[in-house]
Design a protein around this motif. Sequence first.
Motif, PDB file in Angstrom:
ATOM      1  N   ALA A  76       0.830  -1.211   0.000  1.00 36.17           N
ATOM      2  CA  ALA A  76       0.000   0.000   0.000  1.00 36.17           C
ATOM      3  C   ALA A  76       0.861   1.256   0.000  1.00 36.17           C
ATOM      4  O   ALA A  76       0.530   2.258  -0.656  1.00 36.17           O
ATOM      5  N   PHE A  79       2.158   1.859  -3.646  1.00 38.49           N
ATOM      6  CA  PHE A  79       1.142   2.449  -4.518  1.00 38.49           C
ATOM      7  C   PHE A  79       0.818   3.881  -4.085  1.00 38.49           C
ATOM      8  O   PHE A  79       0.574   4.752  -4.930  1.00 38.49           O
ATOM      9  N   GLY A  80       0.811   4.124  -2.781  1.00 38.52           N
ATOM     10  CA  GLY A  80       0.560   5.477  -2.306  1.00 38.52           C
ATOM     11  C   GLY A  80       1.655   6.453  -2.706  1.00 38.52           C
ATOM     12  O   GLY A  80       1.386   7.630  -2.970  1.00 38.52           O
ATOM     13  N   ALA A 139      -3.687   2.929  -8.943  1.00 36.75           N
ATOM     14  CA  ALA A 139      -3.148   2.890  -7.583  1.00 36.75           C
ATOM     15  C   ALA A 139      -4.252   2.980  -6.534  1.00 36.75           C
ATOM     16  O   ALA A 139      -4.223   2.276  -5.523  1.00 36.75           O
ATOM     17  N   THR A 140      -5.241   3.832  -6.767  1.00 35.87           N
ATOM     18  CA  THR A 140      -6.333   3.984  -5.807  1.00 35.87           C
ATOM     19  C   THR A 140      -7.150   2.708  -5.692  1.00 35.87           C
ATOM     20  O   THR A 140      -7.543   2.300  -4.588  1.00 35.87           O
ATOM     21  N   LEU A 143      -5.198   0.234  -3.603  1.00 30.15           N
ATOM     22  CA  LEU A 143      -5.193   0.615  -2.199  1.00 30.15           C
ATOM     23  C   LEU A 143      -6.494   0.207  -1.520  1.00 30.15           C
ATOM     24  O   LEU A 143      -6.491  -0.268  -0.373  1.00 30.15           O
ATOM     25  N   ASN A 144      -7.603   0.387  -2.206  1.00 35.32           N
ATOM     26  CA  ASN A 144      -8.886  -0.036  -1.641  1.00 35.32           C
ATOM     27  C   ASN A 144      -8.945  -1.543  -1.462  1.00 35.32           C
ATOM     28  O   ASN A 144      -9.450  -2.050  -0.452  1.00 35.32           O
ATOM     29  N   LEU A 146      -6.377  -3.596  -0.999  1.00 37.19           N
ATOM     30  CA  LEU A 146      -5.481  -3.981   0.087  1.00 37.19           C
ATOM     31  C   LEU A 146      -6.097  -3.695   1.455  1.00 37.19           C
ATOM     32  O   LEU A 146      -5.837  -4.407   2.433  1.00 37.19           O
ATOM     33  N   THR A 147      -6.905  -2.647   1.533  1.00 35.12           N
ATOM     34  CA  THR A 147      -7.532  -2.297   2.803  1.00 35.12           C
ATOM     35  C   THR A 147      -8.763  -3.150   3.079  1.00 35.12           C
ATOM     36  O   THR A 147      -8.969  -3.620   4.212  1.00 35.12           O
TER      37      THR A 147
END
Length: 282
Positions: A76, A79-80, A139-140, A143-144, A146-147
Amino acid sequence: MKFSSYSSSLVLSVACIIFGNAFFPTKVHSFVTKEKISLPLNNKKITTDSNTVNVNKDLTIQHAIPPLGQYAPAAAALFGNMITPASILGGAIIPMSFASGLDFTGDEGESKFAKLLRKVYPFASVASLASFIVSIFWATAVLNQLTENPPAMAASVWDLLQRDYKLQWVAVNSHFVLGMFGFMWLMGTKAYFMGGKQPAIFGLAVSALMFMLSIMNRAVAKGGGSVANRYGSSVIGLLSTYSSLLFRRARECFGPLEFVAVGIGIISSISYAKYVWNQIQS
């Protein structure tokens, strides 16, 4: 007499054990990898299937497997790290290209080089900004994921990316690189017309662009640390890997929007290239 017989048997047994252990190595198995290891009981040398190493007398040998861990936070973070610079550069394109763009027509008798830069400027503006936005979207989305749904444990963050997010990571890097190169082209074009159409000013941007390309080529070639763990030997290899992975996913899990998007992009690029060529020749 009876005691002498027992003593002789005991001495004979001990002698067999000593000489047997000295000349006949014992086969054992590693409890970690199940790999056969030849271990002579004199403890002077250990022979495996691949090599022979000298060890101390009391050393215990064990082939350890790298421990698995949860590398979702590290992935994460990677990607961030791409979202922030892509957002900054994409935001800088809007005032530079759309709020105060170049005169698309230009002056009579303008050189072909100036016409080329002037005509390519709108296309490069849209393509660069769109590339940054697509990189941010990729990337967004990851990230979602992974969370919301943490992935299974892996040996390293590179193994996690290769296993579950290879396409996404290649896509983020590819679109970011393309957008960054387009941004440098736009900056050089704007400086060229602001500086009295001096080719030397545009050359400065080209110099920076070549240096950036060299840095990216080395980074792509290094990859995960070996030839097997990389996406190519240069940026061209990175883009080629991205194209093949995107096409494979679209073919395995048919995505009509992906095919339409790629088709429109290719047709539009070819059509605009023909238009610019005709404008330069006229």
